[in-house]
Design a protein around this motif. Structure first.
Motif, short mmCIF file in Angstrom:
data_model
loop_
_atom_site.label_atom_id
_atom_site.label_comp_id
_atom_site.label_asym_id
_atom_site.label_seq_id
_atom_site.Cartn_x
_atom_site.Cartn_y
_atom_site.Cartn_z
N UNK A 217 -4.37 5.67 -3.93
CA UNK A 217 -4.51 4.85 -5.24
C UNK A 217 -3.15 4.02 -5.16
N UNK A 218 -2.09 4.20 -4.75
CA UNK A 218 -1.00 3.35 -4.72
C UNK A 218 -1.04 2.47 -3.55
N UNK A 220 -4.04 1.60 -2.11
CA UNK A 220 -5.51 0.98 -2.27
C UNK A 220 -5.99 1.51 -0.74
N UNK A 281 -6.18 -1.32 2.30
CA UNK A 281 -6.69 -2.70 2.09
C UNK A 281 -5.57 -3.62 1.84
N UNK A 282 -4.72 -3.16 1.33
CA UNK A 282 -3.30 -4.16 0.89
C UNK A 282 -2.32 -3.67 2.22
N UNK A 283 -1.70 -4.87 2.95
CA UNK A 283 -1.10 -4.49 4.13
C UNK A 283 0.21 -4.04 3.45
N UNK A 284 0.79 -4.37 2.47
CA UNK A 284 2.12 -3.66 2.20
C UNK A 284 2.12 -2.54 1.55
N UNK A 345 3.44 2.32 -13.98
CA UNK A 345 2.03 2.45 -14.11
C UNK A 345 1.55 2.83 -15.39
N UNK B 19 -10.76 -6.39 -3.47
CA UNK B 19 -9.47 -6.29 -2.77
C UNK B 19 -9.11 -7.00 -1.72
N UNK B 20 -10.22 -6.90 -0.73
CA UNK B 20 -9.92 -7.37 0.52
C UNK B 20 -9.59 -8.83 0.37
N UNK B 23 -6.25 -9.50 -1.53
CA UNK B 23 -5.06 -8.98 -0.47
C UNK B 23 -4.63 -10.05 0.28
N UNK B 26 -2.90 -12.76 -1.66
CA UNK B 26 -1.57 -12.28 -1.94
C UNK B 26 -0.72 -12.62 -0.73
N UNK B 27 -1.39 -12.23 0.61
CA UNK B 27 -0.51 -12.41 1.85
C UNK B 27 -0.33 -13.78 2.44
N UNK B 128 -7.94 -0.06 -9.39
CA UNK B 128 -7.15 1.09 -9.14
C UNK B 128 -7.73 2.10 -10.47
#
Lengths: 424, 156
Positions: A217-218, A220, A281-284, A345, B19-20, B23, B26-27, B128
């Motif tokens: 969850x954190x 994603x 899905x999120x790079x960071x 959260x 999300x894709x 994201x 955002x990047x 989420x």
């Protein structure tokens, strides 16, 4: 198309607890965290003495301030909120969820005071209160798991943790009776079994189980496969049973085998989690994951060292190093990492429940305070590992000073989130 | 996460797509170029569809069912977030329209950047919450017939 505020809530019996329920546990943990490091700062020589001989004293107090006061306290608060989400079942009794805190928090304080001041009666009273609190929690967890739907792997870990909780409470009571009433038992073996049940059993299995849905969850990302989760759980549970049997038998070879099996389970868990995180899905990932990875490294190292100790291949004094890897290294570091994501959260969820929409999580995350905590905590851990390995008192004292700084920074983070929640 | 209900799977797939794209926004939103302008246009179009279709469907068909099952405050929280996201999306859409028209000045670009980052965070947090609470609940709440009916309604 937006329904009016309150349109959905009439008569609702929610899985979302009042904010005050989980937050009181996290607040108590913040306090006990600072007290544990403060005690070690004042009595640094006690670490090596306790690792070699055990018994009452400031090190036993500091250990239980961390295990009962921080780890169990936070685990109870977090799982009371998270298990209902995972299992789709509301908490059976909110009053009972509050009662656990009123038993556990004073119980930890009395236990630590009794241990630090060598007063077994005070320690016994604290143990009784803490165990009463954990018994009520155990009933709440049992009721939740019994009616659980969905997230089968998380539920299976919950059952394993509950079984370990029952056994750790029994062994804890036996040890308290040994100190208070002179109950005859092999203290070393019972204490070691108690540690295995608490650290790898109750806390370890909860951490493994909740990781299955919290970390994805954190990040994603998808969750690890249920098959990999069951495989790691089965190996971990077998390792814990084997370790307890080996300690009570006693059999050093069996204990070594248990440690190696535990290492296999931990490696499988970490690999499955890393595999899932790779698909995020999120790079960071965010800075909390640095702590998660340090914690995983300490978990693996603790089990490798346990195997070496059991097989007689470890240098003298390795017991202290093992304890540092296991408690502050694996469990405390992991818990602080997860909690720094959960608290903001949860606060935004509650801030948003008043008809105004949830605020941004980033506005509830004091990044600089958490960065300071991260540096101080990792410094404390590195110094404590060095101090334990070398048996050097000044290194342990320096570690405790950094750890106290980290605990105060974490406390500042918690207070900042609460203040932000109050503002909102 | 694996969902058995068609409607949960469909919403999950849309969450992944959201999300894709966000994201990526955002990047990359820090550095302005033609690729970013195109991405912002895509994100604005996808968001308009999400707000009009996905949100409306959830509010009309799913949140009342969630509330009836005793999850009213979660339904209310999600609905409130829809309201906030709609507001932020309207602002973002207007700025994206100015960007496409070539009438966005430096101050407008800065506002667009801030709006994009805010939306990205809000959408991620909202997804989420829905993945944790709404979609698993649908697995319990819906029988096969209702699920099929809802899937048909959503497709139509």
């Amino acid at each position: 198309m937006i329904p009016a505020a309150g349109a959905f809530t009439a008569g609702a019996r929610s899985r979302l607890l009042p904010a005050s329920v989980p937050l009181r546990y996290f607040g108590a943990a913040v306090l006990f965290h600072a007290l544990a490091w403060a005690l070690l700062l004042v009595y640094p020589a006690e670490l090596a003495r306790f690792a070699a001989y055990g018994g009452l004293g400031p090190a036993l107090a500091a250990l239980h301030l961390v295990t009962l006061g921080v780890l169990a306290m936070t685990a109870v608060g977090a799982t009371l909120q998270l298990f209902p989400i995972a299992t789709r079942q509301a908490v059976r009794s909110v009053a009972a969820a509050r009662l656990v805190w009123w038993l556990l928090a004073p119980g930890v304080a009395l236990f630590a005071a009794g241990a630090a001041s060598h007063r077994p009666q005070l320690l016994g009273a604290g143990a009784a209160l803490a165990i009463a609190g954990l018994a009520v929690y155990g009933w709440l967890l049992f009721e939740n798991l019994r009616r659980a739907r969905g997230m089968r792997a998380v539920v299976a870990h919950g059952w394993g943790a509950l079984a370990a909780l029952v056994l750790l409470a029994a062994s804890g009571l036996a040890l308290a009776a040994h100190y208070e009433h002179g109950l005859a038992l092999d203290r070393g073996a019972f204490a070691a079994a108690h540690l295995v049940l608490a650290a790898y059993g109750f806390m370890g299995l909860l951490a493994m189980g909740l990781s299955q849905f919290l970390l994805p969850m954190f990040a994603v990302s998808p969750a690890p496969s249920v098959r990999s989760a069951y495989a790691a759980l089965a190996a971990a549970a077998a390792a814990i049973v084997l370790a307890v049997a080996a300690l009570l038998a006693p059999s050093e070879r069996l204990l070594g085998a248990a440690a190696l099996l535990g290492l296999t389970a931990a490696a499988a868990h970490v690999l499955a989690m890393e595999g899932a995180l790779k698909k995020r899905l999120r790079p960071q990932l965010g800075p909390a994951f640095l702590l998660v990875r340090v914690a995983w490294a300490c978990l693996l190292a603790s089990l490798a060292l346990a195997a070496l100790i059991a097989l007689g291949w470890a240098p003298p004094g390795a017991a202290a190093l093992f304890g540092v890897l296991l408690v502050p290294g694996w469990l405390l570091t992991f818990l602080l990492a997860v909690l720094q994501r959960i608290v903001p959260f949860l606060a935004t969820v509650h801030a948003g429940g008043r008809g105004r929409g949830a605020p941004l999580v980033s506005s509830f995350t004091p990044a600089r305070t958490l960065a300071a905590h991260r540096v101080l905590h990792l410094t404390a851990l590195a110094l404590l590992l060095a101090g334990a390995a070398l048996g050097t008192e000044w290194l342990v004292r320096a570690a405790a000073a950094a750890g106290l700084g980290a605990a105060l920074a974490y406390g500042a983070f918690f207070v900042q989130v609460l203040a932000r929640l109050k503002e909102d | 996460m694996d969902f058995e209900r068609q409607i949960a799977r469909r919403l999950h797939e849309e969450h992944v797509a959201t999300l894709e794209i966000w994201s990526r926004v955002e990047q990359t939103v820090g550095k302005r170029d033609a690729a970013l302008d195109a991405l912002i246009a895509r994100a604005a179009a996808a968001l308009a569809d999400e707000v009009a279709r996905h949100f409306d469907f959830e509010e009309k068909e799913l949140f009342p069912r969630l509330a009836q099952a005793g999850e009213g405050d979660i339904a209310e929280l999600l609905a409130e977030e829809h309201g906030v996201i709609r507001g932020a999306a309207a602002q973002f859409d207007e700025l994206a329209r100015q960007l496409r028209a070539g009438s966005l000045d430096a101050a407008g670009w800065q506002r667009l950047r801030v709006a994009a980052l805010e939306l990205a965070e809000r959408l991620v947090a909202h997804v989420q919450k829905e993945e944790m609470s709404l979609l698993p609940a649908l697995e319990d709440l819906l029988d096969e017939a209702t699920d099929a009916e809802l899937a048909l309604t959503y497709s139509g």
